[in-house]
Write a protein that holds these residues in place. Structure first.
Motif, PDB file in Angstrom:
ATOM      1  N   LEU A 149      57.741 -33.666  79.855  1.00  0.00           N
ATOM      2  CA  LEU A 149      58.704 -32.687  79.330  1.00  0.00           C
ATOM      3  C   LEU A 149      58.647 -32.636  77.799  1.00  0.00           C
ATOM      4  O   LEU A 149      58.709 -31.561  77.204  1.00  0.00           O
ATOM      5  CB  LEU A 149      60.117 -33.021  79.799  1.00  0.00           C
ATOM      6  CG  LEU A 149      60.452 -32.654  81.245  1.00  0.00           C
ATOM      7  CD1 LEU A 149      61.825 -33.170  81.624  1.00  0.00           C
ATOM      8  CD2 LEU A 149      60.379 -31.154  81.440  1.00  0.00           C
ATOM      9  N   THR A 150      58.525 -33.784  77.189  1.00  0.00           N
ATOM     10  CA  THR A 150      58.446 -33.835  75.722  1.00  0.00           C
ATOM     11  C   THR A 150      57.199 -33.111  75.236  1.00  0.00           C
ATOM     12  O   THR A 150      57.249 -32.324  74.285  1.00  0.00           O
ATOM     13  CB  THR A 150      58.445 -35.300  75.244  1.00  0.00           C
ATOM     14  OG1 THR A 150      59.611 -35.968  75.727  1.00  0.00           O
ATOM     15  CG2 THR A 150      58.404 -35.382  73.735  1.00  0.00           C
ATOM     16  N   VAL A 151      56.072 -33.361  75.897  1.00  0.00           N
ATOM     17  CA  VAL A 151      54.831 -32.697  75.515  1.00  0.00           C
ATOM     18  C   VAL A 151      54.964 -31.182  75.713  1.00  0.00           C
ATOM     19  O   VAL A 151      54.549 -30.393  74.857  1.00  0.00           O
ATOM     20  CB  VAL A 151      53.647 -33.271  76.317  1.00  0.00           C
ATOM     21  CG1 VAL A 151      52.407 -32.409  76.161  1.00  0.00           C
ATOM     22  CG2 VAL A 151      53.366 -34.698  75.898  1.00  0.00           C
ATOM     23  N   CYS A 152      55.550 -30.758  76.819  1.00  0.00           N
ATOM     24  CA  CYS A 152      55.736 -29.328  77.088  1.00  0.00           C
ATOM     25  C   CYS A 152      56.638 -28.683  76.033  1.00  0.00           C
ATOM     26  O   CYS A 152      56.357 -27.588  75.551  1.00  0.00           O
ATOM     27  CB  CYS A 152      56.334 -29.119  78.482  1.00  0.00           C
ATOM     28  SG  CYS A 152      55.145 -29.389  79.807  1.00  0.00           S
ATOM     29  N   ILE A 153      57.727 -29.368  75.679  1.00  0.00           N
ATOM     30  CA  ILE A 153      58.637 -28.835  74.669  1.00  0.00           C
ATOM     31  C   ILE A 153      57.926 -28.736  73.313  1.00  0.00           C
ATOM     32  O   ILE A 153      58.048 -27.733  72.605  1.00  0.00           O
ATOM     33  CB  ILE A 153      59.917 -29.688  74.580  1.00  0.00           C
ATOM     34  CG1 ILE A 153      60.760 -29.487  75.850  1.00  0.00           C
ATOM     35  CG2 ILE A 153      60.722 -29.352  73.340  1.00  0.00           C
ATOM     36  CD1 ILE A 153      61.936 -30.422  75.972  1.00  0.00           C
ATOM     37  N   LEU A 154      57.154 -29.765  72.959  1.00  0.00           N
ATOM     38  CA  LEU A 154      56.414 -29.725  71.701  1.00  0.00           C
ATOM     39  C   LEU A 154      55.392 -28.589  71.685  1.00  0.00           C
ATOM     40  O   LEU A 154      55.236 -27.891  70.676  1.00  0.00           O
ATOM     41  CB  LEU A 154      55.726 -31.057  71.437  1.00  0.00           C
ATOM     42  CG  LEU A 154      56.625 -32.193  70.965  1.00  0.00           C
ATOM     43  CD1 LEU A 154      55.830 -33.494  70.892  1.00  0.00           C
ATOM     44  CD2 LEU A 154      57.228 -31.878  69.616  1.00  0.00           C
ATOM     45  N   LEU A 155      54.707 -28.387  72.789  1.00  0.00           N
ATOM     46  CA  LEU A 155      53.753 -27.286  72.873  1.00  0.00           C
ATOM     47  C   LEU A 155      54.455 -25.938  72.764  1.00  0.00           C
ATOM     48  O   LEU A 155      53.973 -25.030  72.085  1.00  0.00           O
ATOM     49  CB  LEU A 155      52.966 -27.363  74.180  1.00  0.00           C
ATOM     50  CG  LEU A 155      51.850 -28.404  74.243  1.00  0.00           C
ATOM     51  CD1 LEU A 155      51.266 -28.483  75.654  1.00  0.00           C
ATOM     52  CD2 LEU A 155      50.760 -28.074  73.251  1.00  0.00           C
ATOM     53  N   LEU A 156      55.594 -25.802  73.423  1.00  0.00           N
ATOM     54  CA  LEU A 156      56.352 -24.566  73.370  1.00  0.00           C
ATOM     55  C   LEU A 156      56.842 -24.280  71.953  1.00  0.00           C
ATOM     56  O   LEU A 156      56.711 -23.170  71.446  1.00  0.00           O
ATOM     57  CB  LEU A 156      57.538 -24.635  74.343  1.00  0.00           C
ATOM     58  CG  LEU A 156      58.394 -23.382  74.448  1.00  0.00           C
ATOM     59  CD1 LEU A 156      57.564 -22.219  74.970  1.00  0.00           C
ATOM     60  CD2 LEU A 156      59.582 -23.630  75.354  1.00  0.00           C
ATOM     61  N   VAL A 157      57.364 -25.288  71.272  1.00  0.00           N
ATOM     62  CA  VAL A 157      57.829 -25.126  69.891  1.00  0.00           C
ATOM     63  C   VAL A 157      56.652 -24.777  68.981  1.00  0.00           C
ATOM     64  O   VAL A 157      56.759 -23.892  68.118  1.00  0.00           O
ATOM     65  CB  VAL A 157      58.564 -26.404  69.415  1.00  0.00           C
ATOM     66  CG1 VAL A 157      58.795 -26.382  67.920  1.00  0.00           C
ATOM     67  CG2 VAL A 157      59.874 -26.573  70.160  1.00  0.00           C
ATOM     68  N   THR A 158      55.525 -25.441  69.179  1.00  0.00           N
ATOM     69  CA  THR A 158      54.337 -25.153  68.371  1.00  0.00           C
ATOM     70  C   THR A 158      53.874 -23.722  68.589  1.00  0.00           C
ATOM     71  O   THR A 158      53.556 -23.006  67.627  1.00  0.00           O
ATOM     72  CB  THR A 158      53.209 -26.135  68.724  1.00  0.00           C
ATOM     73  OG1 THR A 158      53.666 -27.470  68.520  1.00  0.00           O
ATOM     74  CG2 THR A 158      51.970 -25.887  67.888  1.00  0.00           C
ATOM     75  N   MET A 159      53.851 -23.263  69.821  1.00  0.00           N
ATOM     76  CA  MET A 159      53.436 -21.890  70.133  1.00  0.00           C
ATOM     77  C   MET A 159      54.392 -20.883  69.495  1.00  0.00           C
ATOM     78  O   MET A 159      53.949 -19.885  68.924  1.00  0.00           O
ATOM     79  CB  MET A 159      53.381 -21.675  71.649  1.00  0.00           C
ATOM     80  CG  MET A 159      52.363 -22.528  72.364  1.00  0.00           C
ATOM     81  SD  MET A 159      50.724 -21.850  72.313  1.00  0.00           S
ATOM     82  CE  MET A 159      50.909 -20.460  73.370  1.00  0.00           C
ATOM     83  N   LEU A 160      55.684 -21.154  69.557  1.00  0.00           N
ATOM     84  CA  LEU A 160      56.664 -20.243  68.955  1.00  0.00           C
ATOM     85  C   LEU A 160      56.507 -20.207  67.429  1.00  0.00           C
ATOM     86  O   LEU A 160      56.569 -19.138  66.818  1.00  0.00           O
ATOM     87  CB  LEU A 160      58.086 -20.649  69.344  1.00  0.00           C
ATOM     88  CG  LEU A 160      58.488 -20.367  70.790  1.00  0.00           C
ATOM     89  CD1 LEU A 160      59.852 -20.972  71.086  1.00  0.00           C
ATOM     90  CD2 LEU A 160      58.501 -18.872  71.055  1.00  0.00           C
ATOM     91  N   LEU A 161      56.332 -21.365  66.821  1.00  0.00           N
ATOM     92  CA  LEU A 161      56.142 -21.406  65.371  1.00  0.00           C
ATOM     93  C   LEU A 161      54.879 -20.662  64.959  1.00  0.00           C
ATOM     94  O   LEU A 161      54.879 -19.917  63.974  1.00  0.00           O
ATOM     95  CB  LEU A 161      56.090 -22.851  64.876  1.00  0.00           C
ATOM     96  CG  LEU A 161      57.432 -23.549  64.709  1.00  0.00           C
ATOM     97  CD1 LEU A 161      57.217 -25.007  64.348  1.00  0.00           C
ATOM     98  CD2 LEU A 161      58.271 -22.859  63.652  1.00  0.00           C
TER      99      LEU A 161
END
Length: 129
Positions: free
Chosen positions: A12-24
């Motif tokens: 979940l942490t990795v998914c959230i980090l990837l999602l935040v990175t994609m949004l940024l």
């Protein structure tokens, strides 16, 4: 906490980090492209300006050298050959210098035009090293 729970939290942490990175990236990408384009444009402009200054310096050196060697009498062909310019480029440069230094013109029997510069009008600072 069990091993399964820690793996789920990690996923979940990795998914959230990837999602935040994609949004940024999605938000910042247009700005990064604009800033990158501006930086590349400025770099190309600066390089071109430096090249033009160097070219002008080289042409001036050839011009002043010919002035001294030929006692102020220069033809378009002489200048074009020495400066490695086309005829129209050499004529334009000599026309500009003729206006700047109030040169005279003298036709030759072959139909060429000599630019006659009075060397007394040139200062030693103009002649360079």
């Amino acid at each position: 906490m069990t091993d399964l729970e820690s793996r789920i939290r990690l996923a979940l942490t990795v998914c959230i980090l990837l999602l935040v990175t994609m949004l940024l990236l999605r938000l910042l990408l247009p700005w990064l492209l604009v800033l990158g384009s501006v930086a590349v444009g400025y770099s190309l402009w600066h390089r071109n300006a430096a090249h033009q200054r160097q070219r002008q310096h080289t042409l001036n050196q050839v011009f002043y050298s010919l002035l001294q060697a030929q006692q102020g009498r220069i033809s378009v062909l002489d200048f074009a050959m020495q400066a490695q310019l086309t005829g129209p480029e050499a004529r334009q440069y000599l026309d500009d210098q003729a206006r700047a230094f109030s040169a005279r013109f003298e036709p030759t029997p072959q139909g060429d035009v000599l630019y006659i510069f009075s060397l007394g009008q040139l200062s030693y600072a103009d002649l360079g090293p």
